[in-house]
Motif scaffolding. Structure first.
Motif, short mmCIF file in Angstrom:
data_model
loop_
_atom_site.label_atom_id
_atom_site.label_comp_id
_atom_site.label_asym_id
_atom_site.label_seq_id
_atom_site.Cartn_x
_atom_site.Cartn_y
_atom_site.Cartn_z
N TYR A 37 0.84 -1.20 0.00
CA TYR A 37 0.00 0.00 0.00
C TYR A 37 0.88 1.25 0.00
O TYR A 37 1.98 1.24 0.53
CB TYR A 37 -0.87 0.05 1.25
N TYR A 51 0.40 5.36 1.21
CA TYR A 51 -0.40 6.36 1.87
C TYR A 51 0.33 7.70 1.82
O TYR A 51 1.54 7.77 1.76
CB TYR A 51 -0.63 6.01 3.34
N GLN A 107 0.52 11.43 4.01
CA GLN A 107 0.17 12.11 5.25
C GLN A 107 0.52 13.58 5.14
O GLN A 107 1.66 13.94 4.83
CB GLN A 107 0.90 11.48 6.45
N GLY A 161 -1.23 17.55 10.37
CA GLY A 161 -2.51 17.59 11.07
C GLY A 161 -3.57 16.65 10.51
O GLY A 161 -4.74 16.75 10.88
N GLN A 162 -3.14 15.76 9.65
CA GLN A 162 -4.08 14.84 9.03
C GLN A 162 -3.70 13.39 9.29
O GLN A 162 -2.55 13.09 9.58
CB GLN A 162 -4.09 15.05 7.50
N GLY A 163 -4.68 12.53 9.15
CA GLY A 163 -4.38 11.11 9.14
C GLY A 163 -3.85 10.70 7.79
O GLY A 163 -3.65 11.53 6.90
N LEU A 164 -3.61 9.43 7.63
CA LEU A 164 -3.09 8.92 6.36
C LEU A 164 -4.24 8.71 5.37
O LEU A 164 -5.34 8.33 5.76
CB LEU A 164 -2.39 7.57 6.58
N LEU A 172 -5.16 6.82 1.56
CA LEU A 172 -4.71 5.75 0.68
C LEU A 172 -4.58 6.24 -0.75
O LEU A 172 -5.53 6.79 -1.31
CB LEU A 172 -5.71 4.58 0.75
N PHE A 215 4.37 13.68 3.36
CA PHE A 215 5.09 12.53 3.91
C PHE A 215 4.42 11.29 3.34
O PHE A 215 3.20 11.14 3.43
CB PHE A 215 5.01 12.56 5.43
N LEU A 233 4.06 7.15 3.08
CA LEU A 233 4.30 5.91 3.82
C LEU A 233 3.88 4.71 3.00
O LEU A 233 2.80 4.69 2.41
CB LEU A 233 3.49 5.93 5.12
N GLN A 293 -1.64 -4.20 8.67
CA GLN A 293 -0.60 -3.64 7.83
C GLN A 293 0.57 -3.17 8.70
O GLN A 293 0.38 -2.63 9.79
CB GLN A 293 -1.16 -2.45 7.04
N TYR A 294 1.76 -3.35 8.14
CA TYR A 294 2.98 -2.88 8.77
C TYR A 294 3.62 -1.85 7.87
O TYR A 294 3.63 -2.00 6.66
CB TYR A 294 3.92 -4.06 9.03
N PHE A 295 4.16 -0.80 8.50
CA PHE A 295 4.59 0.37 7.76
C PHE A 295 6.11 0.50 7.68
O PHE A 295 6.83 0.09 8.60
CB PHE A 295 4.02 1.64 8.41
N GLY A 296 6.56 1.11 6.58
CA GLY A 296 7.95 1.51 6.45
C GLY A 296 8.18 2.83 7.16
O GLY A 296 7.25 3.42 7.71
N PRO A 297 9.42 3.32 7.14
CA PRO A 297 9.78 4.55 7.88
C PRO A 297 9.34 5.83 7.19
O PRO A 297 9.38 6.90 7.82
CB PRO A 297 11.30 4.48 7.96
#
Lengths: 114, 112
Positions: free
Chosen positions: B33, B35, B37, B40-43, B45, B88, B90, B101-105
């Protein structure tokens, strides 16, 4: 479309105390999953806890637990014995069963007072 | 170490240039996936892929493109058609669409 609302932009708690972060969601689906993710200053997203909608029992992971109220579409996160390392942005997220990506709330900034 | 890598951590581009963000995972996950960001916002898709050579648009796919030629890799191209590319980004992966889900840096992209 599904929406996730976090009504607390910022929360503050004393170290060792308990804090609850709120999350509500809107969906017409019956099969879905809910998550809490933590984003520290490094900006790495870390999975804290997950809850399957079909499970009545609230999920727990060590000091983290949820209060899942399906009828009210509420999914709050309780952090017990707060530690300085818990300071971060916390995001509530929703996903339909077996499909696509996550829908996130706007996050709650958690401050831990020493 | 198993995990998700994104490179570079910071990326700067001039307006009008396309730029490709890298995402690699060695977790043997099927789904990947992207995303975005904003402050002040969420992620939100952008795109996701369940299997090699297949991908689907997310909520904000306009101005972006992806490819999935290998299971381990899911690069994202930010095109000049993207109106506000500074953000940003992700990348995430999961064993299947049904799993967490697992995220990268992340990669911080700045376009001036």
């Amino acid at each position: 479309a599904q929406t996730v609302t976090q009504s607390q932009p910022e929360m503050s708690v004393q170290e060792a105390e308990t804090v609850t972060l709120s999350c509500t969601y809107d969906t017409s689906e019956s099969d879905y999953y809910l998550f809490w993710y933590k984003q520290p200053p490094s900006r790495q997203m870390i999975l804290v806890i997950r809850q399957e909608a079909y499970k009545q029992q609230n999920a727990t992971e060590n000091r983290f637990s949820v209060n899942f109220q399906k009828a009210a579409k509420s999914f709050s996160l309780k952090i017990s014995d707060s530690q300085l390392g818990d300071a971060a942005m916390y995001f509530c997220a929703y996903r339909r069963g077996g499909a696509d990506g996550l829908t996130f709330g706007k996050g709650t900034h958690l401050i831990i007072q020493p | 170490d198993g995990g998700i890598t994104q490179s570079p951590k910071y990326l700067f581009r001039k307006e009008g240039q396309n730029v490709t963000l890298s995402c690699e995972q060695n977790l043997n996950h099927d789904a990947m996936y992207w995303y975005r960001q904003d402050p002040g916002q969420g992620l939100r898709l952008i795109y996701y892929s369940q299997i090699v050579n297949d991908f689907q648009k997310g909520d904000i796919a306009e101005g972006y493109s992806v490819s999935r030629e290998k299971k381990e890799s899911f690069p994202l191209t930010v095109t000049s058609a993207q109106k506000n590319p500074t953000a940003f980004y992700l990348c995430a992966s999961s064993k299947s669409l049904a799993r967490e889900q697992y995220f990268g840096p992340g990669t911080r992209l700045t376009v001036t």
